[in-house]
Design a protein around this motif. Structure first.
Motif, PDB file in Angstrom:
ATOM      1  N   ASN A  17       0.722  -1.166   0.240  1.00 50.36           N
ATOM      2  CA  ASN A  17       0.091   0.061   0.070  1.00 50.36           C
ATOM      3  C   ASN A  17       0.887   1.369  -0.089  1.00 50.36           C
ATOM      4  N   TRP A  18       1.311   1.608  -1.306  1.00 48.85           N
ATOM      5  CA  TRP A  18       2.167   2.740  -1.234  1.00 48.85           C
ATOM      6  C   TRP A  18       1.608   4.161  -1.161  1.00 48.85           C
ATOM      7  N   ASN A  19       0.261   4.292  -1.304  1.00 50.35           N
ATOM      8  CA  ASN A  19      -0.440   5.518  -1.067  1.00 50.35           C
ATOM      9  C   ASN A  19      -0.899   5.984   0.270  1.00 50.35           C
ATOM     10  N   LYS A  20      -0.771   5.153   1.175  1.00 51.66           N
ATOM     11  CA  LYS A  20      -0.846   5.457   2.330  1.00 51.66           C
ATOM     12  C   LYS A  20       0.146   5.722   3.256  1.00 51.66           C
ATOM     13  N   ASN A  21       0.250   6.553   4.010  1.00 50.25           N
ATOM     14  CA  ASN A  21       1.488   6.810   5.024  1.00 50.25           C
ATOM     15  C   ASN A  21       1.067   6.323   6.357  1.00 50.25           C
ATOM     16  N   ASP A  22       1.485   5.017   6.442  1.00 51.55           N
ATOM     17  CA  ASP A  22       1.114   4.411   7.608  1.00 51.55           C
ATOM     18  C   ASP A  22       2.279   3.688   7.863  1.00 51.55           C
ATOM     19  N   SER A  23       3.566   3.970   7.815  1.00 52.14           N
ATOM     20  CA  SER A  23       4.912   3.265   8.018  1.00 52.14           C
ATOM     21  C   SER A  23       5.458   3.590   9.465  1.00 52.14           C
ATOM     22  N   SER A  24       6.029   2.765   9.844  1.00 51.90           N
ATOM     23  CA  SER A  24       6.465   2.992  11.449  1.00 51.90           C
ATOM     24  C   SER A  24       7.490   4.407  11.605  1.00 51.90           C
ATOM     25  N   PRO A  25       7.165   5.033  12.840  1.00 49.61           N
ATOM     26  CA  PRO A  25       7.930   6.339  13.050  1.00 49.61           C
ATOM     27  C   PRO A  25       9.553   6.061  12.831  1.00 49.61           C
ATOM     28  N   ILE A  26       9.892   5.018  13.083  1.00 48.20           N
ATOM     29  CA  ILE A  26      11.449   4.800  13.081  1.00 48.20           C
ATOM     30  C   ILE A  26      11.817   4.867  11.603  1.00 48.20           C
ATOM     31  N   LEU A  27      11.089   4.225  10.754  1.00 46.62           N
ATOM     32  CA  LEU A  27      11.291   4.480   9.197  1.00 46.62           C
ATOM     33  C   LEU A  27      10.972   5.609   8.778  1.00 46.62           C
ATOM     34  N   LYS A  28      10.001   6.409   9.186  1.00 42.17           N
ATOM     35  CA  LYS A  28       9.682   7.780   8.802  1.00 42.17           C
ATOM     36  C   LYS A  28      10.871   8.537   8.980  1.00 42.17           C
ATOM     37  N   ILE A  29      11.560   8.481  10.226  1.00 41.55           N
ATOM     38  CA  ILE A  29      12.449   9.472  10.644  1.00 41.55           C
ATOM     39  C   ILE A  29      13.901   9.085   9.894  1.00 41.55           C
ATOM     40  N   MET A  30      14.131   7.808   9.794  1.00 40.10           N
ATOM     41  CA  MET A  30      15.551   7.379   9.229  1.00 40.10           C
ATOM     42  C   MET A  30      15.468   7.336   7.724  1.00 40.10           C
ATOM     43  N   THR A  31      14.511   7.258   7.233  1.00 40.00           N
ATOM     44  CA  THR A  31      14.464   6.846   5.559  1.00 40.00           C
ATOM     45  C   THR A  31      15.160   8.192   5.120  1.00 40.00           C
ATOM     46  N   LEU A  32      14.818   9.372   5.260  1.00 40.80           N
ATOM     47  CA  LEU A  32      15.138  10.609   4.363  1.00 40.80           C
ATOM     48  C   LEU A  32      16.544  10.904   4.304  1.00 40.80           C
ATOM     49  N   TYR A  42       7.049   6.758   2.654  1.00 45.04           N
ATOM     50  CA  TYR A  42       6.455   7.772   2.545  1.00 45.04           C
ATOM     51  C   TYR A  42       4.881   8.036   1.682  1.00 45.04           C
ATOM     52  N   GLY A  43       4.919   6.787   0.840  1.00 48.17           N
ATOM     53  CA  GLY A  43       3.958   7.172  -0.208  1.00 48.17           C
ATOM     54  C   GLY A  43       4.340   8.126  -1.161  1.00 48.17           C
ATOM     55  N   LEU A  85      13.464  18.075  -3.844  1.00 47.53           N
ATOM     56  CA  LEU A  85      13.486  17.694  -2.528  1.00 47.53           C
ATOM     57  C   LEU A  85      12.519  18.738  -2.085  1.00 47.53           C
ATOM     58  N   HIS A  86      11.484  18.422  -1.260  1.00 42.29           N
ATOM     59  CA  HIS A  86      10.656  19.464  -0.670  1.00 42.29           C
ATOM     60  C   HIS A  86      10.373  18.853   0.600  1.00 42.29           C
ATOM     61  N   LEU A  87      11.088  19.849   1.503  1.00 41.61           N
ATOM     62  CA  LEU A  87      10.833  19.509   3.078  1.00 41.61           C
ATOM     63  C   LEU A  87       9.739  19.871   3.825  1.00 41.61           C
ATOM     64  N   LYS A  88       9.228  21.013   3.367  1.00 46.89           N
ATOM     65  CA  LYS A  88       8.376  22.047   4.036  1.00 46.89           C
ATOM     66  C   LYS A  88       6.897  21.579   3.638  1.00 46.89           C
ATOM     67  N   GLU A  89       6.374  20.291   4.034  1.00 48.09           N
ATOM     68  CA  GLU A  89       5.119  19.691   3.710  1.00 48.09           C
ATOM     69  C   GLU A  89       4.424  19.400   4.999  1.00 48.09           C
ATOM     70  N   GLU A  90       3.351  18.906   4.918  1.00 45.21           N
ATOM     71  CA  GLU A  90       2.431  18.463   5.787  1.00 45.21           C
ATOM     72  C   GLU A  90       2.860  16.837   5.903  1.00 45.21           C
ATOM     73  N   ASN A  91       4.051  16.639   6.241  1.00 40.99           N
ATOM     74  CA  ASN A  91       4.496  15.159   6.483  1.00 40.99           C
ATOM     75  C   ASN A  91       5.128  14.627   7.838  1.00 40.99           C
ATOM     76  N   SER A  92       5.202  13.504   7.716  1.00 39.63           N
ATOM     77  CA  SER A  92       5.599  12.994   9.238  1.00 39.63           C
ATOM     78  C   SER A  92       7.214  12.952   9.576  1.00 39.63           C
ATOM     79  N   PHE A  93       8.008  13.322   8.211  1.00 46.14           N
ATOM     80  CA  PHE A  93       9.452  13.142   8.602  1.00 46.14           C
ATOM     81  C   PHE A  93       9.857  14.457   9.229  1.00 46.14           C
ATOM     82  N   LYS A  94      10.857  13.950  10.372  1.00 51.71           N
ATOM     83  CA  LYS A  94      11.092  15.147  11.330  1.00 51.71           C
ATOM     84  C   LYS A  94      12.505  15.463  10.842  1.00 51.71           C
ATOM     85  N   PHE A  95      12.595  16.447   9.767  1.00 49.10           N
ATOM     86  CA  PHE A  95      13.875  16.766   9.071  1.00 49.10           C
ATOM     87  C   PHE A  95      14.182  18.040   9.377  1.00 49.10           C
ATOM     88  N   THR A  96      15.129  18.395  10.364  1.00 50.41           N
ATOM     89  CA  THR A  96      15.295  19.830  10.787  1.00 50.41           C
ATOM     90  C   THR A  96      16.762  19.989  10.601  1.00 50.41           C
TER      91      THR A  96
END
Lengths: 168, 96
Positions: A9-24, A66-67, B25-36
């Motif tokens: 399900n690549w269109n929903k943003n329901d990954s774990s917080p660890i992945l969301k913080i570390m992926t970028l 992230y979707g 790369l667009h960081l200022k969005e309503e997203n969940s990643f905490k990129f400071t």
């Protein structure tokens, strides 16, 4: 949609917080490593395709976590078509330069191993490097651009199919 | 090791490459990643550690990190002379 069929399900943003913080951050490091692989392609293992695939892997990583809509990397259709065109044109033009100057397609007019090209032309196509590898790094850059946008486009297109099916 | 001979040829190409991808790369969005800003500093430090661990590339040996930088003066005769010396020595690495 077939009931019970499992698919990512690549269109929903329901990954774990660890992945969301570390992926970028990991994706940015992967992109830097991919660029380094492309630019070191003539002296180290790797090259344009491998480096481009690493950059595309970073984009795909973000799309999966992230979707498509929530991904920080926004790859538009115009961007993809522009980079594809630039990469393909650069490759063909470098090949045609060799064909026009020596009669051999993709002759290394910057390296000039057989001494067929005047030094003035060699100076234009030479890569500023200790190895003087000629047009090979430029070909790596062109291939890297093409592979990066090509692989990214494939995965982004695949990830949109589920969304289209849901809309239907 | 010398820091004075660094000529930024491929570094500029790498910056252009990174700029092309970085524009997406667009960081200022309503997203969940905490990129400071702290994350950017951590990234830079992590990037240098990664480059140091990878080490020098072959022929690119002015800095102790993997840079893909051009570290030699553009002197064709010098290169030819160094190449012949290297061939006579039989090793595959340039030394300053």
């Amino acid at each position: 949609m077939v009931e019970g069929k499992k698919s990512p399900n690549w269109n929903k943003n329901d990954s774990s917080p660890i992945l969301k913080i570390m992926t970028l951050p990991i994706a940015i490091i992967m992109i830097a490593l991919g660029i380094m692989t492309i630019l070191g392609g003539h002296i180290t293992p790797g090259g344009g395709f491998q480096g481009g695939a690493m950059i595309a892997g970073a984009i795909i990583f973000c799309v999966i976590i992230y979707g498509v809509d929530g991904s920080p990397f926004k790859i538009s259709h115009k961007f993809i078509s522009t980079l594809e065109s630039v990469g393909a044109l650069a490759y063909v033009l470098l090949g045609l330069a060799g064909l026009a100057l020596t009669g051999s397609f993709l002759y290394n007019v910057g390296g000039n191993l057989y001494g067929l090209v005047p030094p003035a032309i060699v100076a234009i196509f030479s890569y500023p490097d200790v190895t003087h590898s000629g047009i090979v790094p430029y070909l790596n850059i062109a291939v890297g651009l093409k592979v990066f946008v090509g692989l990214s486009a494939v995965v982004i297109a695949f990830s949109q199919f589920k969304k289209l099916a849901e809309e239907e | 090791m010398s820091f004075a001979n660094i000529v930024i040829g491929p570094i500029i190409i790498a910056l252009i490459f990174g700029f092309i991808i970085g524009t997406r790369l667009h960081l200022k969005e309503e997203n969940s990643f905490k990129f400071t800003a702290g994350a950017i500093v951590a990234l830079i430090v992590g990037g240098f550690i990664m480059a140091y661990d990878i080490g020098q590339f072959a022929y690119y040996q002015d800095l102790p990190i993997a840079t893909t930088c051009y570290n030699w003066r553009f002197d064709w005769q010098c290169i030819i002379r160094r190449t012949s010396e290297r061939r006579s020595l039989g090793n595959g690495i340039y030394f300053n």
